[in-house]
Write an enzyme that holds these catalytic residues in place. Sequence first.
Site, PDB file in Angstrom:
ATOM      1  N   HIS A 299       0.845  -1.206   0.000  1.00  0.00           N
ATOM      2  CA  HIS A 299       0.000   0.000   0.000  1.00  0.00           C
ATOM      3  C   HIS A 299       0.873   1.245   0.000  1.00  0.00           C
ATOM      4  CE1 HIS A 299      -3.492   2.543   1.334  1.00  0.00           C
ATOM      5  NE2 HIS A 299      -2.493   3.246   1.854  1.00  0.00           N
ATOM      6  N   GLU A 300       1.873   1.258   0.891  1.00  0.00           N
ATOM      7  CA  GLU A 300       2.753   2.432   0.964  1.00  0.00           C
ATOM      8  C   GLU A 300       3.629   2.559  -0.277  1.00  0.00           C
ATOM      9  OE1 GLU A 300       2.091   4.583   3.082  1.00  0.00           O
ATOM     10  OE2 GLU A 300       0.754   3.326   4.278  1.00  0.00           O
TER      11      GLU A 300
ATOM     12  N   HIS B 132       2.013   4.642  -2.762  1.00  0.00           N
ATOM     13  CA  HIS B 132       2.198   6.084  -2.591  1.00  0.00           C
ATOM     14  C   HIS B 132       3.622   6.504  -2.982  1.00  0.00           C
ATOM     15  CE1 HIS B 132      -1.632   6.534  -0.653  1.00  0.00           C
ATOM     16  NE2 HIS B 132      -1.296   5.844   0.420  1.00  0.00           N
TER      17      HIS B 132
END
Length: 440
Positions: A21-22, A25
């Site tokens: 998920h990170e 980003h």
Amino acid sequence: MLYLLGVVVVFVGIAASIALHEIGHLVPAKLFRVRCTQYMVGFGPTLWSTRRGETEYGLKAIPLGGYVRMIGMFPPRPGDDGRVRASSSNPLHLMIEQARQDSLEEVRPEDTDRVFYKLPVWKRVVVMAGGPLMNLAISAVLITLLMTMQGPAFVRPVVSEVAPCANTVVTDEDCTGQEPSPAAAAGFEVGDTIVSVDGTPVDDWADTTYAIQNAGEQATFVVERDGARRELTADLVLRERPLVGADGLPVLDEQGENVYGEVGFLGASPTIVHEPQPITAVPGMVGEMFTGTARIVLTLPQRLVDVSQAAFGTEERDPNGPMSVVGVGRVAGDVTQNGIEGFVESAGERFWLLVSVLASLNMALFVFNLIPLLPLDGGHVAGALWEGAKKTWARIFRRPDPGPVDTAAALPIAYAVAIGLLGMTVLLIYADIVRPIQLG
């Protein structure tokens, strides 16, 4: 050992989901030249870290999330130098200005064009939506594996077990003092395929259950055995049981609870088979999981009330309700060790159930992070879209550029949301300890 193995597998899967998920980003932020000072999985004290270039990568002690630290998340006020206004007596204003100052202090002179708030709107949307979209991609990949390699479960009207006694489903072989089950008395055998009930053809177990439910005290079955069809008549035992509709789904009242009624009991168990599907069936399953998860998120306040009533009262937990990482771990351990009788028994079935848990978890992370409130990713996306709408409006009507949206002004809401999320986490962990969800 099997219990521990299931817990470890799921927690490694959760950690990997958070890390990816990170990454969702981090990668676009770096591509757009935003200076990222930290990439962390977890919160709290740092357990391990290393620096690569300008970014510190690390693991923290509490594996309940993660973050990428990007400089310049909050824009300065127009004409401000970033200092806290000492004349303000409002604690909320002081908090906002302090956060704004902390954000500006990270900006070095050479980084003035590498701050997050100076990115075009579409790039900010890509950066902040990248995390949830990564979870959606993970969920879609896992669902694809499930659908094409194992396949969904189908409950076929093929008898897998015949209950010997009228007061049990399949287990007790000693029927002393008891009547035989209707299925045993009628002559059902393992392997019989039920073709029709009282003249109504049935294609699956949902059709069969609905027909038995509405048959009254006696039903005539046509079964196929060894390539030949024969007729069996069963005197059904009437019992108080949850009602099902013609679609095989439980009948629910206005409160969403099962509706009970006196229905016929046969005493024969169906056969559950997994049938791999073509890849064209995957989008539909992803859509179903998305809508089901969105429905849970939209009704989260009521579901948390239900969790509270179960945790502090005598009600049972909803197996489709929310749970914490503790609950997910307990389910994973229980399933790996014990399976679910009649549904998940072999090692392969247990493995695929863990895969489905991780697929559902990633879909939940995708949907939940789209909520348009800070500090969730959806809050940043909403702020960027609002700025884009304002700039478009100004351009159409030839007005001055309104500048970046002051996302720092929403920090009080962000802190309130964070406190609410913390309270929800504590409640779910407590409920998962004192009254865990039971499967099967």
